[in-house]
Design a protein around this motif. Structure first.
Motif, PDB file in Angstrom:
ATOM      1  N   GLY A 118       5.889-108.061  42.200  1.00 29.73           N
ATOM      2  CA  GLY A 118       5.184-108.859  43.189  1.00 29.73           C
ATOM      3  C   GLY A 118       4.474-108.041  44.246  1.00 29.73           C
ATOM      4  O   GLY A 118       3.989-108.581  45.247  1.00 29.73           O
ATOM      5  N   CYS A 122       4.342-115.214  41.689  1.00 29.76           N
ATOM      6  CA  CYS A 122       5.030-113.983  42.072  1.00 29.76           C
ATOM      7  C   CYS A 122       6.517-114.121  41.772  1.00 29.76           C
ATOM      8  O   CYS A 122       7.149-115.099  42.185  1.00 29.76           O
ATOM      9  N   PHE A 176      -1.280-107.374  42.644  1.00 31.25           N
ATOM     10  CA  PHE A 176      -1.850-108.357  41.741  1.00 31.25           C
ATOM     11  C   PHE A 176      -3.207-107.870  41.254  1.00 31.25           C
ATOM     12  O   PHE A 176      -3.880-107.064  41.913  1.00 31.25           O
ATOM     13  N   TYR A 214       0.203-111.230  38.798  1.00 31.01           N
ATOM     14  CA  TYR A 214       1.088-110.380  39.598  1.00 31.01           C
ATOM     15  C   TYR A 214       1.812-109.406  38.676  1.00 31.01           C
ATOM     16  O   TYR A 214       2.096-109.722  37.507  1.00 31.01           O
ATOM     17  N   SER A 274      -0.570-106.673  47.419  1.00 28.89           N
ATOM     18  CA  SER A 274      -0.273-108.054  47.822  1.00 28.89           C
ATOM     19  C   SER A 274      -0.209-108.221  49.337  1.00 28.89           C
ATOM     20  O   SER A 274      -0.527-109.283  49.871  1.00 28.89           O
TER      21      SER A 274
END
Length: 332
Positions: A173, A130, A176, A169, A189
């Motif tokens: 971030g 990430c 994913f 990712y 995430s």
């Protein structure tokens, strides 16, 4: 700038076009490997590149100065996949010895292991870090995807899959992707326990997923498969925008592809060792470079640069040959 170029000329020189791609050739190569390069990664905010090789070495390069800064051997564990953390001299890598599938956090500065991540029971085939936090995900032939925090030994989450997984990712971030069995599953995430919020099909291609990647702006996502297909989709709607075909890869190889920095082009290796480039908007092939090798190269586009790198039995840096470009002929 040299030669009295104007700001307008400088701007043109930085725009990636089909003509620039077609002019690209190897500007420098490192040929001192004794095994095939299995993985490589660019650091996002420095000039560093790291490679992993079947000769059990990890090598750190200064791309701006075209020099190898350090070579570290991993004879005990072997090395398969490697990725930078946010720190330019710290990496996470997977083993290739067949008996210890732990992931390792390694300081390249002083060759010290900072942490071991134990949880997988078969070869790790996908590793994605990430960009905005200390998290990463790994996918294994044990049919699990594990979610990790670099500050903890034990995994923070587990997803079971029905096949070889590919993971990635997005650049923020926040999301994913996990690809397997002919589809790409999109996860939040922060709420991955709830399962995927979208599942995108790639048109009936159920061969093993190899690599999944987001474009830098997050609008596109690509998936490569063992049968030699490179699928590009709209990452918001899941619309299949194009499929590009190359030679299939062997079961112990990985078909890797990479978006250009602005997301207009895709470059890919091939099972016959060749490299291809396509224009995403038109769907047309815009470049091809044949190879004397029959092994699939790993391939990465350098962040924010008119350069991509391939790894096979040697490490090659591909740059435009300005003498081939009409816009540059006569400039001195």
């Amino acid at each position: 700038m040299a030669g009295g170029q104007t700001d307008g000329e400088d701007k043109v020189s930085l725009e990636l076009t089909e003509e620039i791609i077609q002019s690209m050739e190897v500007g420098m190569a490192f040929r001192d490997y004794t095994g095939r390069i299995s993985s490589m990664d660019f650091h996002k905010t420095s000039n560093f590149l790291v490679t992993a090789s079947d000769d059990e070495s990890i090598r750190l390069y200064d791309v701006a100065n075209a020099t190898c800064l350090k070579t570290i051997n991993s004879k005990k564990y072997g090395i398969d996949l490697v990725s930078f953390t946010s720190h330019p001299t710290t990496v996470i890598y997977s083993s290739k010895n067949g008996w210890d599938e732990s992931l390792r956090l390694l300081s390249l500065h002083d060759n010290k292991y900072l942490r071991y991540f134990r949880g997988h029971h078969d070869r790790v085939v996908s590793l994605s870090l990430c960009a905005r936090a200390e998290h990463f995900i790994s996918g294994s032939l044990d049919r699990t995807v594990l979610l990790w925090d670099q500050r903890a030994d034990k995994c923070q989450g587990l997803l079971r899959v029905q096949g070889r997984p590919a993971t990635a990712y997005d650049d923020q971030g926040l999301i994913f992707a996990v690809a397997f069995g002919g589809s790409i599953r999109m996860f939040d995430s922060r709420n991955y326990e709830k399962g995927p919020f979208e599942i995108f099909s790639v048109g009936g291609d159920v061969s093993d997923a190899n690599v999944v990647k987001f474009s830098n702006d997050g609008r596109l996502i690509l998936l490569t498969t063992k049968d030699g297909h490179v699928h590009v989709l709209d990452s918001f709607r899941g619309t299949l925008l194009g499929t590009y075909n190359v030679k299939p890869v062997s079961s112990n190889s990985t078909l890797e592809a990479s978006f250009s920095p602005e997301g207009m082009f895709v470059i890919s290796g091939s099972g016959d060792g060749s490299v291809y480039a396509w224009n995403i908007r038109s769907g047309k092939e815009v470049g091809s470079w044949l190879s004397n090798e029959n092994e699939t190269p790993v391939i990465k586009w350098a962040p924010g640069s008119l350069m991509f790198v391939t790894g096979s039995s040697e490490l090659s840096f591909w740059i435009p040959d300005l003498s081939k470009l009409a816009a540059y002929v006569g400039r001195k």
